[in-house]
Design an enzyme around this catalytic site. Sequence first.
Site, PDB file in Angstrom:
ATOM      1  N   TYR A  53      -0.154 -54.451 -29.894  1.00 17.26           N
ATOM      2  CA  TYR A  53      -0.447 -53.024 -30.080  1.00 17.26           C
ATOM      3  C   TYR A  53      -1.630 -52.571 -29.229  1.00 17.26           C
ATOM      4  O   TYR A  53      -1.682 -51.413 -28.806  1.00 17.26           O
ATOM      5  CB  TYR A  53      -0.643 -52.707 -31.566  1.00 17.26           C
ATOM      6  N   GLN A  86       9.591 -40.131 -34.270  1.00 20.72           N
ATOM      7  CA  GLN A  86       9.592 -41.573 -34.546  1.00 20.72           C
ATOM      8  C   GLN A  86       8.563 -42.255 -33.664  1.00 20.72           C
ATOM      9  O   GLN A  86       8.327 -43.448 -33.794  1.00 20.72           O
ATOM     10  CB  GLN A  86      10.965 -42.155 -34.235  1.00 20.72           C
ATOM     11  N   HIS A 104       6.785 -43.075 -38.127  1.00 19.51           N
ATOM     12  CA  HIS A 104       6.557 -44.519 -37.990  1.00 19.51           C
ATOM     13  C   HIS A 104       5.105 -44.883 -37.693  1.00 19.51           C
ATOM     14  O   HIS A 104       4.826 -45.959 -37.191  1.00 19.51           O
ATOM     15  CB  HIS A 104       7.472 -45.084 -36.890  1.00 19.51           C
ATOM     16  N   SER A 172      18.095 -43.216 -30.053  1.00 16.71           N
ATOM     17  CA  SER A 172      19.411 -43.849 -30.117  1.00 16.71           C
ATOM     18  C   SER A 172      20.031 -43.710 -31.506  1.00 16.71           C
ATOM     19  O   SER A 172      21.159 -44.109 -31.726  1.00 16.71           O
ATOM     20  CB  SER A 172      19.295 -45.322 -29.732  1.00 16.71           C
TER      21      SER A 172
HETATM   22  P1  NAD Z   1      15.288 -46.158 -28.655  1.00 15.75           P
HETATM   23  O1  NAD Z   1      14.592 -46.906 -27.570  1.00 15.75           O
HETATM   24  O2  NAD Z   1      16.119 -46.889 -29.620  1.00 15.75           O
HETATM   25  O3  NAD Z   1      16.183 -45.049 -27.974  1.00 15.75           O
HETATM   26  C1  NAD Z   1      15.674 -44.296 -26.910  1.00 15.75           C
HETATM   27  C2  NAD Z   1      16.694 -43.257 -26.561  1.00 15.75           C
HETATM   28  O4  NAD Z   1      16.121 -42.457 -25.554  1.00 15.75           O
HETATM   29  C3  NAD Z   1      18.019 -43.812 -26.025  1.00 15.75           C
HETATM   30  O5  NAD Z   1      19.088 -43.203 -26.717  1.00 15.75           O
HETATM   31  C4  NAD Z   1      18.002 -43.409 -24.559  1.00 15.75           C
HETATM   32  O6  NAD Z   1      19.279 -43.073 -24.088  1.00 15.75           O
HETATM   33  C5  NAD Z   1      17.114 -42.198 -24.578  1.00 15.75           C
HETATM   34  N1  NAD Z   1      16.424 -41.904 -23.338  1.00 15.75           N
HETATM   35  C6  NAD Z   1      16.022 -42.743 -22.362  1.00 15.75           C
HETATM   36  N2  NAD Z   1      15.404 -42.067 -21.384  1.00 15.75           N
HETATM   37  C7  NAD Z   1      15.432 -40.761 -21.754  1.00 15.75           C
HETATM   38  C8  NAD Z   1      14.951 -39.559 -21.162  1.00 15.75           C
HETATM   39  N3  NAD Z   1      14.313 -39.564 -19.985  1.00 15.75           N
HETATM   40  N4  NAD Z   1      15.153 -38.396 -21.822  1.00 15.75           N
HETATM   41  C9  NAD Z   1      15.804 -38.366 -23.017  1.00 15.75           C
HETATM   42  N5  NAD Z   1      16.280 -39.471 -23.613  1.00 15.75           N
HETATM   43  C10 NAD Z   1      16.082 -40.655 -22.996  1.00 15.75           C
HETATM   44  O7  NAD Z   1      14.166 -45.298 -29.372  1.00 15.75           O
HETATM   45  P2  NAD Z   1      14.122 -44.675 -30.788  1.00 15.75           P
HETATM   46  O8  NAD Z   1      15.457 -44.201 -31.225  1.00 15.75           O
HETATM   47  O9  NAD Z   1      12.967 -43.737 -30.812  1.00 15.75           O
HETATM   48  O10 NAD Z   1      13.781 -45.993 -31.618  1.00 15.75           O
HETATM   49  C11 NAD Z   1      13.015 -45.873 -32.589  1.00 15.75           C
HETATM   50  C12 NAD Z   1      11.753 -46.753 -32.537  1.00 15.75           C
HETATM   51  O11 NAD Z   1      11.092 -46.961 -31.302  1.00 15.75           O
HETATM   52  C13 NAD Z   1      10.775 -45.994 -33.333  1.00 15.75           C
HETATM   53  O12 NAD Z   1      10.482 -46.786 -34.439  1.00 15.75           O
HETATM   54  C14 NAD Z   1       9.537 -45.809 -32.485  1.00 15.75           C
HETATM   55  O13 NAD Z   1       8.413 -45.981 -33.299  1.00 15.75           O
HETATM   56  C15 NAD Z   1       9.661 -46.881 -31.487  1.00 15.75           C
HETATM   57  N6  NAD Z   1       9.035 -46.640 -30.179  1.00 15.75           N
HETATM   58  C16 NAD Z   1       8.174 -45.600 -29.954  1.00 15.75           C
HETATM   59  C17 NAD Z   1       7.657 -45.369 -28.670  1.00 15.75           C
HETATM   60  C18 NAD Z   1       6.672 -44.262 -28.464  1.00 15.75           C
HETATM   61  O14 NAD Z   1       5.886 -43.971 -29.359  1.00 15.75           O
HETATM   62  N7  NAD Z   1       6.690 -43.585 -27.308  1.00 15.75           N
HETATM   63  C19 NAD Z   1       8.045 -46.183 -27.619  1.00 15.75           C
HETATM   64  C20 NAD Z   1       8.926 -47.244 -27.884  1.00 15.75           C
HETATM   65  C21 NAD Z   1       9.405 -47.462 -29.177  1.00 15.75           C
END
Ligand code: NAD
Length: 231
Positions: A53, A86, A104, A172
Amino acid sequence: MKTIVILTGAGISAESGVKTFRGSNGLWNNYRIEEVASPIAWERDPELVLEFYNQRRKQLFEVSPNTAHHALAKLEKKFDTEIITQNVDDLHERAGSKNILHLHGELKKARSTIDPSLVYELKDWPLNIGDQCEKGSQLRPHIVWFGEAVPAIMDAIQIVKKADIFIVIGTSMVVYPAAGLINYVSNEAKKYLIDPNAEEVSGIKNLTVIRKNAGEGVPKLVEELLEMGEL
Ligand code: NAD
């Protein structure tokens, strides 16, 4: 005033340079979830968890909100706007959005391991072994880990029920309970899903799927909604 509720996932921050969760260059390709993001991992190897983290947090100090985050902040001019994210980053806040619910947790916060109500803002990126809350317990990342309850979900359900317009961006939709929120949106509400890889969705009324990156799709939709205004 009409109410717009937006549910965001890692995809909205991808164009800021924050890695998504899954996908070909996803964060978790380099780590095993259970090694860094679960209560068992914390018990087994807190140093590794803090380091994971710390790296995420360090990166967050180096990136900025993108056009999608900025566009969403503009909606507040004409709509009651609520963002449910999220994401654990603070890019919505830094883009100027006001009503943000983090489902989250938040990367820039730490909390006590004996009293979850003790939450602290982190001014810098490292959180170390030995950093303690005021009651003397080790601080942990203020993150909802796999296997933990999502305390904000009941508030999120109440928020989505109010939506006249519901927008889902860059998720996703496989992480529950967040993925189930769309089922609480009224049938009458207009719904939009912006994700370049969105799959076919069935059984959701009034849904428009926009298969574009957030940086392109979100500003365009926001412009359209602002023009539509109170109609
Ligand atoms: P995920 O990675 O499962 O899905 C990401 C989605 O974003 C995919 O469907 C993908 O097609 C789409 N995507 C990729 N590039 C994109 C773009 N340029 N514009 C629009 N969409 C795009 O992520 P999720 O569904 O948020 O999974 C949830 C978990 O991931 C959460 O628990 C979250 O806490 C964690 N997470 C958060 C971060 C952050 O805070 N930025 C980063 C990574 C993971």
